[in-house]
Scaffold this motif. Structure first.
Motif, PDB file in Angstrom:
ATOM      1  N   MET A  13       0.806  -1.213   0.000  1.00 27.27           N
ATOM      2  CA  MET A  13       0.000   0.000   0.000  1.00 27.27           C
ATOM      3  C   MET A  13       0.844   1.270   0.000  1.00 27.27           C
ATOM      4  O   MET A  13       0.396   2.335   0.357  1.00 27.27           O
ATOM      5  N   GLY A  14       2.096   1.172  -0.443  1.00 23.82           N
ATOM      6  CA  GLY A  14       2.952   2.338  -0.577  1.00 23.82           C
ATOM      7  C   GLY A  14       2.793   2.951  -1.950  1.00 23.82           C
ATOM      8  O   GLY A  14       1.910   2.576  -2.722  1.00 23.82           O
ATOM      9  N   GLY A  15       3.649   3.892  -2.292  1.00 22.17           N
ATOM     10  CA  GLY A  15       3.598   4.529  -3.604  1.00 22.17           C
ATOM     11  C   GLY A  15       4.033   3.571  -4.703  1.00 22.17           C
ATOM     12  O   GLY A  15       4.652   2.541  -4.448  1.00 22.17           O
ATOM     13  N   THR A  16       3.701   3.912  -5.920  1.00 24.82           N
ATOM     14  CA  THR A  16       4.054   3.070  -7.058  1.00 24.82           C
ATOM     15  C   THR A  16       5.454   3.437  -7.530  1.00 24.82           C
ATOM     16  O   THR A  16       5.677   4.548  -7.986  1.00 24.82           O
ATOM     17  N   GLU A  17       6.378   2.514  -7.404  1.00 25.49           N
ATOM     18  CA  GLU A  17       7.755   2.733  -7.813  1.00 25.49           C
ATOM     19  C   GLU A  17       8.027   1.868  -9.035  1.00 25.49           C
ATOM     20  O   GLU A  17       8.172   0.658  -8.933  1.00 25.49           O
ATOM     21  N   LEU A  18       8.085   2.491 -10.207  1.00 20.77           N
ATOM     22  CA  LEU A  18       8.223   1.767 -11.459  1.00 20.77           C
ATOM     23  C   LEU A  18       9.647   1.731 -11.986  1.00 20.77           C
ATOM     24  O   LEU A  18       9.939   0.979 -12.910  1.00 20.77           O
ATOM     25  N   VAL A  47       2.180   7.657  -9.443  1.00 12.69           N
ATOM     26  CA  VAL A  47       3.572   7.317  -9.726  1.00 12.69           C
ATOM     27  C   VAL A  47       4.503   8.268  -8.991  1.00 12.69           C
ATOM     28  O   VAL A  47       4.341   9.478  -9.064  1.00 12.69           O
ATOM     29  N   ASP A  48       5.461   7.699  -8.274  1.00 12.53           N
ATOM     30  CA  ASP A  48       6.466   8.490  -7.572  1.00 12.53           C
ATOM     31  C   ASP A  48       7.638   8.795  -8.513  1.00 12.53           C
ATOM     32  O   ASP A  48       7.955   8.011  -9.392  1.00 12.53           O
ATOM     33  N   GLU A  49       8.279   9.920  -8.308  1.00 10.38           N
ATOM     34  CA  GLU A  49       9.507  10.301  -9.006  1.00 10.38           C
ATOM     35  C   GLU A  49       9.371  10.209 -10.526  1.00 10.38           C
ATOM     36  O   GLU A  49      10.112   9.502 -11.198  1.00 10.38           O
ATOM     37  N   GLU A  51      10.117  12.290 -13.022  1.00  6.95           N
ATOM     38  CA  GLU A  51      11.255  12.702 -13.857  1.00  6.95           C
ATOM     39  C   GLU A  51      12.318  11.619 -13.955  1.00  6.95           C
ATOM     40  O   GLU A  51      12.865  11.380 -15.028  1.00  6.95           O
ATOM     41  N   SER A  52      12.630  10.952 -12.851  1.00  7.99           N
ATOM     42  CA  SER A  52      13.630   9.882 -12.913  1.00  7.99           C
ATOM     43  C   SER A  52      13.096   8.702 -13.722  1.00  7.99           C
ATOM     44  O   SER A  52      13.856   8.030 -14.433  1.00  7.99           O
ATOM     45  N   LEU A  53      11.804   8.466 -13.666  1.00 11.53           N
ATOM     46  CA  LEU A  53      11.185   7.413 -14.469  1.00 11.53           C
ATOM     47  C   LEU A  53      11.306   7.729 -15.956  1.00 11.53           C
ATOM     48  O   LEU A  53      11.658   6.867 -16.758  1.00 11.53           O
ATOM     49  N   PHE A  54      11.041   8.973 -16.320  1.00 11.70           N
ATOM     50  CA  PHE A  54      11.183   9.380 -17.721  1.00 11.70           C
ATOM     51  C   PHE A  54      12.624   9.216 -18.203  1.00 11.70           C
ATOM     52  O   PHE A  54      12.871   8.817 -19.339  1.00 11.70           O
ATOM     53  N   GLU A  55      13.580   9.519 -17.346  1.00 12.31           N
ATOM     54  CA  GLU A  55      14.989   9.375 -17.711  1.00 12.31           C
ATOM     55  C   GLU A  55      15.342   7.908 -17.959  1.00 12.31           C
ATOM     56  O   GLU A  55      16.059   7.583 -18.906  1.00 12.31           O
ATOM     57  N   ILE A  56      14.831   7.012 -17.139  1.00 16.40           N
ATOM     58  CA  ILE A  56      15.064   5.577 -17.328  1.00 16.40           C
ATOM     59  C   ILE A  56      14.490   5.135 -18.675  1.00 16.40           C
ATOM     60  O   ILE A  56      15.138   4.415 -19.439  1.00 16.40           O
ATOM     61  N   ILE A  57      13.279   5.588 -18.978  1.00 17.17           N
ATOM     62  CA  ILE A  57      12.628   5.202 -20.231  1.00 17.17           C
ATOM     63  C   ILE A  57      13.398   5.753 -21.431  1.00 17.17           C
ATOM     64  O   ILE A  57      13.555   5.071 -22.439  1.00 17.17           O
ATOM     65  N   ARG A  58      13.901   6.984 -21.332  1.00 11.42           N
ATOM     66  CA  ARG A  58      14.685   7.570 -22.424  1.00 11.42           C
ATOM     67  C   ARG A  58      15.932   6.732 -22.735  1.00 11.42           C
ATOM     68  O   ARG A  58      16.369   6.652 -23.879  1.00 11.42           O
TER      69      ARG A  58
END
Length: 70
Positions: A13-18, A47-49, A51-58
């Protein structure tokens, strides 16, 4: 592969860390040369963080990511 991974999943039940799953996918499942990888990302929409998620996807070359927030 996905079925085995999901059988070990637990909700806390915490935030979504993808980021972690995407990094795992990128490092353990490189895909096939010349064939674009397609990722369908299902999430609860919180979704947490981002910008860092977008960087991973890039950084995931030759990969298309589609999202669905439920």
């Amino acid at each position: 592969f996905a079925v085995n991974q999901m059988s070990d999943a637990e909700a806390d039940m915490g935030g979504t860390e993808l980021g972690g799953p995407l990094i795992f996918l990128s490092s353990k499942c490189p895909g096939k040369a010349g064939v674009p990888r397609v990722v369908f990302l299902l999430t609860d929409g919180c979704v947490d963080e981002e910008e860092s998620l977008f960087e991973i996807i890039r950084k995931m070359k030759n990969t298309r990511v589609f999202t669905l927030g439920i």
